[in-house]
Design a protein around this motif. Structure first.
Motif, PDB file in Angstrom:
ATOM      1  N   SER A 241      26.684  88.203  74.399  1.00 55.09           N
ATOM      2  CA  SER A 241      26.753  86.799  73.989  1.00 55.09           C
ATOM      3  C   SER A 241      27.240  85.896  75.116  1.00 55.09           C
ATOM      4  N   THR A 242      27.775  86.503  76.196  1.00 57.24           N
ATOM      5  CA  THR A 242      28.327  85.704  77.295  1.00 57.24           C
ATOM      6  C   THR A 242      27.344  85.510  78.444  1.00 57.24           C
ATOM      7  N   GLY A 243      26.187  86.133  78.386  1.00 58.50           N
ATOM      8  CA  GLY A 243      25.219  85.980  79.460  1.00 58.50           C
ATOM      9  C   GLY A 243      24.214  87.120  79.450  1.00 58.50           C
ATOM     10  N   TYR A 244      23.192  86.955  80.256  1.00 59.18           N
ATOM     11  CA  TYR A 244      22.081  87.916  80.282  1.00 59.18           C
ATOM     12  C   TYR A 244      22.337  88.977  81.340  1.00 59.18           C
ATOM     13  N   ARG A 245      22.024  90.221  81.020  1.00 58.57           N
ATOM     14  CA  ARG A 245      22.126  91.328  81.973  1.00 58.57           C
ATOM     15  C   ARG A 245      20.801  92.074  81.973  1.00 58.57           C
TER      16      ARG A 245
ATOM     17  N   SER B 286      23.439 103.807  98.160  1.00 58.32           N
ATOM     18  CA  SER B 286      23.358 102.661  99.065  1.00 58.32           C
ATOM     19  C   SER B 286      22.991 101.441  98.247  1.00 58.32           C
ATOM     20  N   ILE B 287      23.130 100.269  98.883  1.00 64.32           N
ATOM     21  CA  ILE B 287      22.718  99.008  98.265  1.00 64.32           C
ATOM     22  C   ILE B 287      21.652  98.367  99.147  1.00 64.32           C
ATOM     23  N   VAL B 288      20.581  97.946  98.511  1.00 61.27           N
ATOM     24  CA  VAL B 288      19.549  97.153  99.177  1.00 61.27           C
ATOM     25  C   VAL B 288      19.706  95.724  98.675  1.00 61.27           C
ATOM     26  N   ASP B 289      19.791  94.764  99.586  1.00 56.44           N
ATOM     27  CA  ASP B 289      20.004  93.385  99.160  1.00 56.44           C
ATOM     28  C   ASP B 289      18.866  92.474  99.613  1.00 56.44           C
ATOM     29  N   HIS B 290      18.947  91.229  99.167  1.00 58.19           N
ATOM     30  CA  HIS B 290      17.954  90.203  99.466  1.00 58.19           C
ATOM     31  C   HIS B 290      16.573  90.545  98.904  1.00 58.19           C
ATOM     32  N   LEU B 291      16.546  91.111  97.701  1.00 59.34           N
ATOM     33  CA  LEU B 291      15.267  91.346  97.032  1.00 59.34           C
ATOM     34  C   LEU B 291      14.791  90.072  96.353  1.00 59.34           C
ATOM     35  N   ASP B 292      13.469  89.919  96.278  1.00 59.47           N
ATOM     36  CA  ASP B 292      12.890  88.782  95.562  1.00 59.47           C
ATOM     37  C   ASP B 292      13.206  88.877  94.071  1.00 59.47           C
ATOM     38  N   ASP B 293      13.163  87.740  93.395  1.00 61.84           N
ATOM     39  CA  ASP B 293      13.479  87.673  91.969  1.00 61.84           C
ATOM     40  C   ASP B 293      12.237  87.977  91.133  1.00 61.84           C
ATOM     41  N   ARG B 294      11.782  89.193  91.200  1.00 65.97           N
ATOM     42  CA  ARG B 294      10.654  89.675  90.397  1.00 65.97           C
ATOM     43  C   ARG B 294      10.812  91.169  90.218  1.00 65.97           C
ATOM     44  N   THR B 295      10.337  91.682  89.099  1.00 63.39           N
ATOM     45  CA  THR B 295      10.571  93.091  88.767  1.00 63.39           C
ATOM     46  C   THR B 295       9.902  94.035  89.756  1.00 63.39           C
ATOM     47  N   SER B 296       8.806  93.606  90.374  1.00 67.62           N
ATOM     48  CA  SER B 296       8.089  94.500  91.286  1.00 67.62           C
ATOM     49  C   SER B 296       8.781  94.640  92.633  1.00 67.62           C
ATOM     50  N   ALA B 297       9.778  93.794  92.937  1.00 69.52           N
ATOM     51  CA  ALA B 297      10.395  93.812  94.265  1.00 69.52           C
ATOM     52  C   ALA B 297      11.100  95.136  94.539  1.00 69.52           C
TER      53      ALA B 297
ATOM     54  N   LEU C 153      18.322  92.005  88.318  1.00 70.35           N
ATOM     55  CA  LEU C 153      17.655  90.702  88.212  1.00 70.35           C
ATOM     56  C   LEU C 153      18.604  89.646  87.656  1.00 70.35           C
ATOM     57  N   ALA C 154      19.547  90.074  86.809  1.00 69.51           N
ATOM     58  CA  ALA C 154      20.563  89.154  86.274  1.00 69.51           C
ATOM     59  C   ALA C 154      21.745  89.991  85.809  1.00 69.51           C
ATOM     60  N   ASN C 155      22.949  89.465  86.029  1.00 69.28           N
ATOM     61  CA  ASN C 155      24.157  90.157  85.584  1.00 69.28           C
ATOM     62  C   ASN C 155      25.232  89.102  85.289  1.00 69.28           C
ATOM     63  N   GLU C 156      24.942  88.266  84.292  1.00 67.72           N
ATOM     64  CA  GLU C 156      25.774  87.113  83.994  1.00 67.72           C
ATOM     65  C   GLU C 156      26.753  87.351  82.853  1.00 67.72           C
TER      66      GLU C 156
ATOM     67  N   THR D 100      33.167 101.271  91.877  1.00 65.13           N
ATOM     68  CA  THR D 100      32.761 100.239  90.919  1.00 65.13           C
ATOM     69  C   THR D 100      32.048  99.112  91.653  1.00 65.13           C
ATOM     70  N   LEU D 101      30.879  98.751  91.154  1.00 63.47           N
ATOM     71  CA  LEU D 101      30.086  97.680  91.742  1.00 63.47           C
ATOM     72  C   LEU D 101      29.737  96.664  90.656  1.00 63.47           C
ATOM     73  N   LYS D 102      29.880  95.421  90.948  1.00 64.82           N
ATOM     74  CA  LYS D 102      29.374  94.354  90.080  1.00 64.82           C
ATOM     75  C   LYS D 102      28.127  93.799  90.755  1.00 64.82           C
ATOM     76  N   LEU D 103      26.987  94.368  90.395  1.00 67.25           N
ATOM     77  CA  LEU D 103      25.742  93.991  91.050  1.00 67.25           C
ATOM     78  C   LEU D 103      25.399  92.537  90.780  1.00 67.25           C
ATOM     79  N   LYS D 104      24.807  91.898  91.779  1.00 66.58           N
ATOM     80  CA  LYS D 104      24.357  90.520  91.672  1.00 66.58           C
ATOM     81  C   LYS D 104      22.830  90.484  91.703  1.00 66.58           C
ATOM     82  N   GLY D 105      22.286  89.412  91.184  1.00 63.25           N
ATOM     83  CA  GLY D 105      20.844  89.234  91.255  1.00 63.25           C
ATOM     84  C   GLY D 105      20.350  89.356  92.689  1.00 63.25           C
ATOM     85  N   GLY D 106      19.292  90.128  92.909  1.00 59.59           N
ATOM     86  CA  GLY D 106      18.763  90.339  94.252  1.00 59.59           C
ATOM     87  C   GLY D 106      19.308  91.562  94.943  1.00 59.59           C
ATOM     88  N   GLU D 107      20.244  92.281  94.292  1.00 61.45           N
ATOM     89  CA  GLU D 107      20.769  93.537  94.840  1.00 61.45           C
ATOM     90  C   GLU D 107      20.180  94.718  94.071  1.00 61.45           C
TER      91      GLU D 107
END
Length: 376
Positions: free
Chosen positions: A343-347, A142-153, A212-215, A317-324
């Motif tokens: 080199s193209t972004g932080y993951r 499953s996917i849980v969304d709308h998490l806060d931007d912190r590792t403890s969320a 937290l990031a998937n850029e 296949t899922l491309k997770l976004k920040g907060g998911e």
């Protein structure tokens, strides 16, 4: 179920229920489960089973409200709740709110249809927590969304279920590209589908990966239902399936501080023959050491299952976004990752585990709280 009549025999109480079915309760079972033999607060057994005759003699039975009063030849009297007898009829396992039958899936499970639940609701109320957990148990993901931007969320959602499972990687772990890694997850290379830590005596149950990031370019998350692949192999190649169930193979993780290894089969069945666990991780598989005469056939079976892990027919296949956060049963659902270019972004993914026992315990407690009258 309502009790209609009962028949007293020396070694058995035969109960006929309102639906005309009947159940035989041996007297040794009745004495073993007499409420007087339980501690009044903990409900643990105090009765010494060896202090009883092997077949106590039942002399009479009388219905008294919600109880059956049973009298025995040795002078013992039991007050057995009718509800207890109905719920625990021999040959009929008790209903278990924690036992949710898996619904197998293949490529029809897409990012658009994977069960999705809000972290806010899960954290706020029991019905939302229960609905999310039931979906996760049913589909294994499953996917849980709308998490806060912190590792403890993500941890806070996991801890709504129970205790976090600690491993040699700690209570939580960071999935990032880092120097001097001790696991391929901490690199940017592609990871084929696998289960985590099959080298553990009991591998972790549910895994939580909070994005937290998937850029970065690439880095898509891959999943497949290991039970579906196993069942298809059972139908297509029964001998290969049998070998993967019967032959244990070595799994090992070792670094500077740990050397953890087991011998276990890739596929584990329960007593009814249902698939209940997959251990598949080609990176942590040790050197096969089964007898040489079965080794060629085993390799053929192992490769047959491995081929299914590469088949797009099974892949989500899922491309997770920040907060998911993706949550999945690590002993059922295989997971992997496409390579990415750091080199193209932080993951950055933050992960933790909760064992299956904690998960099913919470489901039972949620069911009990929703229906107190049915608590057993």
């Amino acid at each position: 179920m309502t009790m209609a009549t009962f028949l007293v025999r020396a070694d058995t109480l035969v109960v006929t229920w309102a639906d005309t079915t009947s159940t035989s309760f041996p007297t040794i079972w009745l004495r073993d489960n007499c409420p007087s033999g339980l501690h009044p607060q903990t409900h643990e057994r105090l009765l010494d089973l060896l202090a009883l005759d092997v077949s106590p003699v039942l002399s009479s039975a009388q219905l008294d409200g919600g109880n059956v009063v049973l009298r025995y030849e040795d002078g013992h009297t039991s007050h057995m709740p009718v509800a207890l007898l109905s719920a625990h009829r021999p040959g009929h396992p008790t209903a278990d709110a924690g036992a949710i039958l898996p619904q197998l899936w293949r490529a029809e499970m897409t990012a658009a249809v994977v069960p999705r639940h809000s972290a806010t609701a899960i954290l706020a109320d029991a019905p939302s927590l229960k609905a999310w957990m039931q979906d996760t148990a049913k589909f294994g993901v499953s996917i849980v969304d709308h998490l806060d931007d912190r590792t403890s969320a993500g941890m806070e959602v996991a801890q709504r279920i129970g205790f976090l499972r600690e491993t040699n990687f700690g209570s939580t772990f960071e999935v990032i590209n880092k120097p001097d890694p001790n696991n391929l997850a901490y690199t940017s290379v592609a990871l084929p589908l696998h289960t985590d830590l099959p080298n553990q005596e009991v591998p972790p149950g549910y895994q939580f990966l909070h994005c937290l990031a998937n850029e970065a370019t690439g880095g898509g998350s891959l999943f497949a239902d290991g039970f579906a692949m196993a069942e298809d192999l059972r139908n297509e190649d029964p001998e290969a399936f049998r070998l993967l169930c019967d032959v244990p193979v070595p799994f090992r993780f070792h670094d500077g501080t740990a050397d953890i290894r087991v011998h276990e089969p890739v596929i584990t069945l329960d007593r009814s023959g249902r698939v209940v666990e997959i251990r598949f991780n080609a990176h942590l598989a040790g050197i096969f050491d089964m007898p040489s005469e079965i080794m060629p056939d085993y390799y053929r079976a192992y490769r047959a299952y491995m081929a299914k892990t590469r088949d797009p027919e099974y892949r989500l296949t899922l491309k997770l976004k920040g907060g998911e956060m993706v949550v999945f049963d690590n002993r059922r659902v295989l997971h992997g990752r496409d390579s990415f270019d750091p080199s193209t972004g932080y993951r950055h993914l933050h992960g933790c585990y909760v064992d299956r026992g904690e998960f099913t315990s919470r489901l039972r407690l949620l069911a009990r709280d929703a229906n107190p009258s049915k608590a057993a």
